[in-house]
Design a protein around this motif. Structure first.
Motif, mmCIF file in Angstrom:
data_model
loop_
_atom_site.group_PDB
_atom_site.id
_atom_site.type_symbol
_atom_site.label_atom_id
_atom_site.label_comp_id
_atom_site.label_asym_id
_atom_site.label_seq_id
_atom_site.Cartn_x
_atom_site.Cartn_y
_atom_site.Cartn_z
ATOM 1 N N PRO A 139 0.747 -0.910 -0.042
ATOM 2 C CA PRO A 139 0.030 0.077 -0.244
ATOM 3 C C PRO A 139 0.846 1.281 0.027
ATOM 4 C CG PRO A 139 -0.751 -1.507 1.591
ATOM 5 C CD PRO A 139 0.583 -2.083 1.218
ATOM 6 N N ILE A 140 0.440 2.206 -0.410
ATOM 7 C CA ILE A 140 1.129 3.520 -0.575
ATOM 8 C C ILE A 140 1.502 3.966 0.664
ATOM 9 C CG2 ILE A 140 -0.965 5.074 -0.634
ATOM 10 C CD1 ILE A 140 0.643 6.818 -2.602
ATOM 11 N N GLY A 141 0.816 3.731 1.845
ATOM 12 C CA GLY A 141 0.960 4.224 3.132
ATOM 13 C C GLY A 141 2.431 3.784 3.586
ATOM 14 N N GLN A 142 2.727 2.498 3.304
ATOM 15 C CA GLN A 142 3.915 1.849 3.715
ATOM 16 C C GLN A 142 5.154 1.869 2.805
ATOM 17 O OE1 GLN A 142 2.972 -2.413 3.847
ATOM 18 N NE2 GLN A 142 1.045 -1.873 5.471
ATOM 19 N N PHE A 143 4.674 2.641 1.469
ATOM 20 C CA PHE A 143 6.013 2.835 0.771
ATOM 21 C C PHE A 143 6.848 3.987 1.081
ATOM 22 C CE2 PHE A 143 7.626 4.180 -3.602
ATOM 23 C CZ PHE A 143 8.283 3.052 -3.887
ATOM 24 N N PRO A 144 8.327 3.676 1.117
ATOM 25 C CA PRO A 144 9.340 4.585 1.687
ATOM 26 C C PRO A 144 9.082 5.985 1.185
ATOM 27 C CG PRO A 144 10.365 2.618 1.289
ATOM 28 C CD PRO A 144 9.092 2.579 0.830
ATOM 29 N N ASP A 145 9.008 6.153 -0.573
ATOM 30 C CA ASP A 145 8.797 7.269 -1.164
ATOM 31 C C ASP A 145 7.603 7.728 -1.291
ATOM 32 O OD1 ASP A 145 10.215 9.187 -2.495
ATOM 33 O OD2 ASP A 145 10.149 8.334 -4.583
ATOM 34 N N ARG A 146 6.544 7.691 -0.469
ATOM 35 C CA ARG A 146 5.080 7.950 -0.679
ATOM 36 C C ARG A 146 4.899 9.621 -0.874
ATOM 37 N NH1 ARG A 146 6.151 5.556 4.121
ATOM 38 N NH2 ARG A 146 5.933 6.833 6.078
#
Length: 748
Positions: A130-137
């Protein structure tokens, strides 16, 4: 005087040398500076080309990445199904491999990830989350909300997570909406490390000479810019990319020194002008100072010249011209005096040598003793050699008088130097245009001939090796008294005259020729008369007799005078025979053969040359005599043949073959003689006789054409008519009718 001159020269040199050194050094320094300035300009131009090249390469790489990514979005069905279709792990894996393939194709790419709008998940090379867990969100959310995409970003900090370890990396990113107009399906982000861009640019430049920096559209640098020259430096090369809007700046290391050289033109011009002014001023000052002693001398000369000039017209007021004229007169008078002394010495030596060779010294013994001591001829033993130039006529035609004099001087010098090398004393003098006398003097009476032979051979071989002509040397007999020198000279002259039979370019010893026999003159005269008789009678044996005559003269070693006497007798006998007994041949003899033989007698040095010239001249004369004799014989024979043809032309069997058998002459040769003698061949001559007789019969008789054809030698009437029409232009009947009408008109 030499010390004074030397000191003055040193003072002059020491006065001007510093000026010269300073001026030359300054000019060399300026020249080197100008060369450096040219090199700096070339470096700047090369730097600009490098900046343009780097920009083109980076833009080309970035465009390639953007183009391939856009192509993948538009053409990949798997990507479309992943974004718009149901969740499928296998499809997820295929799309992840597709993104990895793009990274493999372009090594600059640090990472690629794909955002799916329908469920807010992000897929990269490692996992889907999920985007919430992506480092470069943070960057991803801001990019999705942008209206304008497809542009490379300024350098930014991106967080990477590898195995739960987070790192910060400087990257530039490219975001692409899917689809391009709305981005309703998702968003593709491509990240390139700034360090990878720096490495790419470093590979295209020389880091030891050039520094490179990249700026974004706001002027922020991509790389660490320590030591980079400011943007307003004239040595920098900047170029802006039309694709990314980034600025590429290339700087040359050591820029301050190069900038000084680049902007130092005014300084160099000022230094050059200063050096020139210094040189002129220093030269003027030193010259003025050194001229003072010369000026004092010139004042004294001027006072003396004014006294001298009062006696005559004032032609020249230049004191230097007066000095120059005086020195020139002194040198000219001295040279004239030296030349006269030399000429007098040469003439005196030649006169003394002529007297010595003729043995006429007894008349004035006191003068003889004085000359003898003057030339240092106290030795009591002598021997003479006579050197003669071979083929002197060709020598005179080939070389100018100055060259001839030079060659003669060289030969005499070689003879003297060769004698000095052997420890001998000689007198070498040219007594005629082609003869050099060598008088060897010795205190010892033994081996005189051996020493002179050795010296003569050395001179002869040197001339043959180094010059384009040869010499022949005759060696006289030894003389142990002054009165015998003339006899030694006569023997040497007799020996050298024998080169006509012995050949040129050799040493001829008079002692070896004393036992020779001159031969009986009667034998020579008999051979000459035989040659003339056979030549006059056009017999074939005269060449052998001529060769035998020359062979006998060669074997018996006749002297040149004897050879010329015999050959002149041969010319006399031929002149008498050709002019008196064969008048028709006199022209060929007087115009061709005789002048050639007399010319050979005057120009030839050897019997071989005389033999060749005489043989060629007499062969031409023999051919002419033979031709005249044959013509006389052929004339009588042709007269007889013509009379026979005119008397028997009515015979039908008359032909060249019949005449050939009757007069015993070749038919082809007879036809040629007819053509040469009568101007027409035999057939035409015979036809003209027959047709003229036929025309007479047609005019003066009523005999039929058939009978006339038989009367003029034609068996076939048709052949007669055809031949008559060809010869006259009319048939026999037409000719008779035309002649009858002409006769009637003449009666009326």
């Amino acid at each position: 005087m030499k010390a004074i001159n030397s000191n003055y020269i040193k003072r002059m040199l020491l006065s001007y040398l510093p000026i010269l050194l300073v001026t030359v050094s300054m000019l060399i320094f300026i020249f080197i500076s100008i060369i450096n300035e040219i090199n700096v300009r070339n470096a700047i131009q090369a730097n600009q080309l490098t900046a343009a090249f780097v920009k083109n390469m980076v833009d080309s790489t970035l465009k390639g990445i953007s183009f391939d990514a856009q192509k993948m979005i538009e053409t990949s069905g798997e990507l479309q199904l992943y974004l718009d279709g149901p969740t499928d792990r296998a499809r997820e894996f295929d799309v992840s491999n597709m993104l990895s393939g793009l990274m493999v194709r372009y090594g600059l790419i640090d990472s690629i990830y794909l955002y799916r709008a329908k469920d807010g998940r992000v897929l990269d090379q490692s996992a889907s989350r999920p985007i919430g867990q992506f480092p470069d969100r943070g960057y991803l959310r801001s990019s999705v909300e942008r209206i304008l995409t497809g542009v490379w970003s300024s350098p930014r900090v991106k967080e990477n997570e590898v195995r739960t370890v987070s790192t910060l990396v400087h990257v530039t990113s490219l975001g692409l909406k899917i689809p391009r107009d709305s981005g309703s399906l998702g968003y593709l982000v491509i990240n390139i490390k700034v360090s990878s861009l720096e490495l790419l640019i470093s590979q295209m430049i020389d880091r030891n000479v050039t520094q490179a920096q990249l700026f974004d559209t706001q002027g922020q640098p991509f790389f660490d810019g320590n030591g980079l020259a400011p943007s307003n430096n004239s040595l920098n090369a900047e170029t802006v990319s039309d694709y990314t809007g980034w600025t590429y700046r290339m700087s040359i290391k050591g820029g301050r020194l190069l900038d000084l050289l680049f902007h130092g033109s005014t300084v160099w011009v000022t230094l050059a002008l200063g050096a020139i002014v210094f040189a002129f001023g220093s030269t003027f000052y030193v010259t003025r100072r050194n001229y003072k002693p010369i000026e004092a001398i010139l004042h004294r000369i001027d006072r003396f010249a004014s006294v001298v000039k009062t006696a005559g017209p004032k032609e020249n007021k230049n004191e230097f011209a007066f000095i120059d004229q005086a020195i020139e007169r002194l040198i000219t008078n001295n040279m004239v005096f030296q030349e006269k002394q030399q000429e007098n010495l040469v003439i005196r030596r030649q006169q003394f040598l002529q007297t010595l060779l003729k043995g006429e010294f007894e008349d004035d013994r006191a003068t003889w003793q004085q000359e003898w001591q003057h030339f240092g001829l106290e030795a009591g033993h002598f021997i003479v050699a006579l050197l003669e130039l071979d083929h002197y006529v060709q020598f005179g035609l080939k070389y100018s008088p100055n060259d001839q004099s030079l060659f003669k001087f060289i030969i005499s010098s070689v003879a003297v130097e060769s004698a000095e090398q052997q420890g001998r004393r000689i007198i070498a003098e040219w007594i005629s245009k082609n003869q050099l006398v060598l008088l060897l003097l010795s205190d010892e009476g033994e081996s005189l001939e051996h020493h002179l032979l050795q010296l003569s051979e050395q001179v002869r071989s040197w001339v043959e090796k180094h010059l384009e002509f040869t010499v022949t040397i005759g060696i006289g007999s030894a003389a142990h008294r002054e009165s015998d020198i003339g006899r030694s000279f006569e023997d040497a002259a007799a020996a050298v005259s024998c080169k006509v039979t012995l050949g040129v370019n050799q040493i001829i010893d008079a002692v070896e020729l004393q036992e020779r026999q001159g031969g009986e003159w009667f034998d020579y005269l008999e051979m000459i008369r035989t040659i003339v008789r056979k030549l006059r009678m056009s017999e074939s044996g005269w060449p052998g007799e001529l060769l035998r005559l020359f062979h006998e003269m060669r074997v018996r070693h006749l002297r040149k005078d004897d050879v010329e006497r015999l050959l002149h007798y041969l010319v006399f006998q031929l002149d008498y025979e050709m002019a008196e007994t064969l008048p028709d041949e006199a022209k060929a003899w007087l115009q061709d053969a005789k002048p050639a033989m007399l010319l050979a007698l005057g120009q030839s040095d050897t019997l071989e040359q005389l033999e060749r010239c005489f043989l060629i001249a007499l062969e031409g004369l023999a051919d002419h005599v033979r031709a005249l004799v044959q013509n006389q014989r052929h004339h009588g024979l042709l007269s007889e043949i013509r009379s026979y043809v005119e008397g028997h032309y009515r015979d039908p069997n008359l032909s060249l073959t019949m005449l050939s058998d009757r007069f015993e002459i070749n038919a082809k040769y007879l036809s040629q003689l007819f053509k040469e003698s009568f101007g027409q061949n035999f057939i035409d001559f015979l036809m003209s006789l027959r047709m003229e007789h036929a025309k007479q019969l047609l005019r003066e008789s009523e005999v039929s054409v058939q009978d006339i054809s038989e009367m003029v030698g034609y068996v076939n009437t048709t052949s007669f008519i055809r031949a008559f029409k060809k010869f006259v232009g009319l048939s026999p009947g037409q000719y008779r009718e035309a002649q009858s009408k002409e006769g009637v008109r003449s009666i009326h």
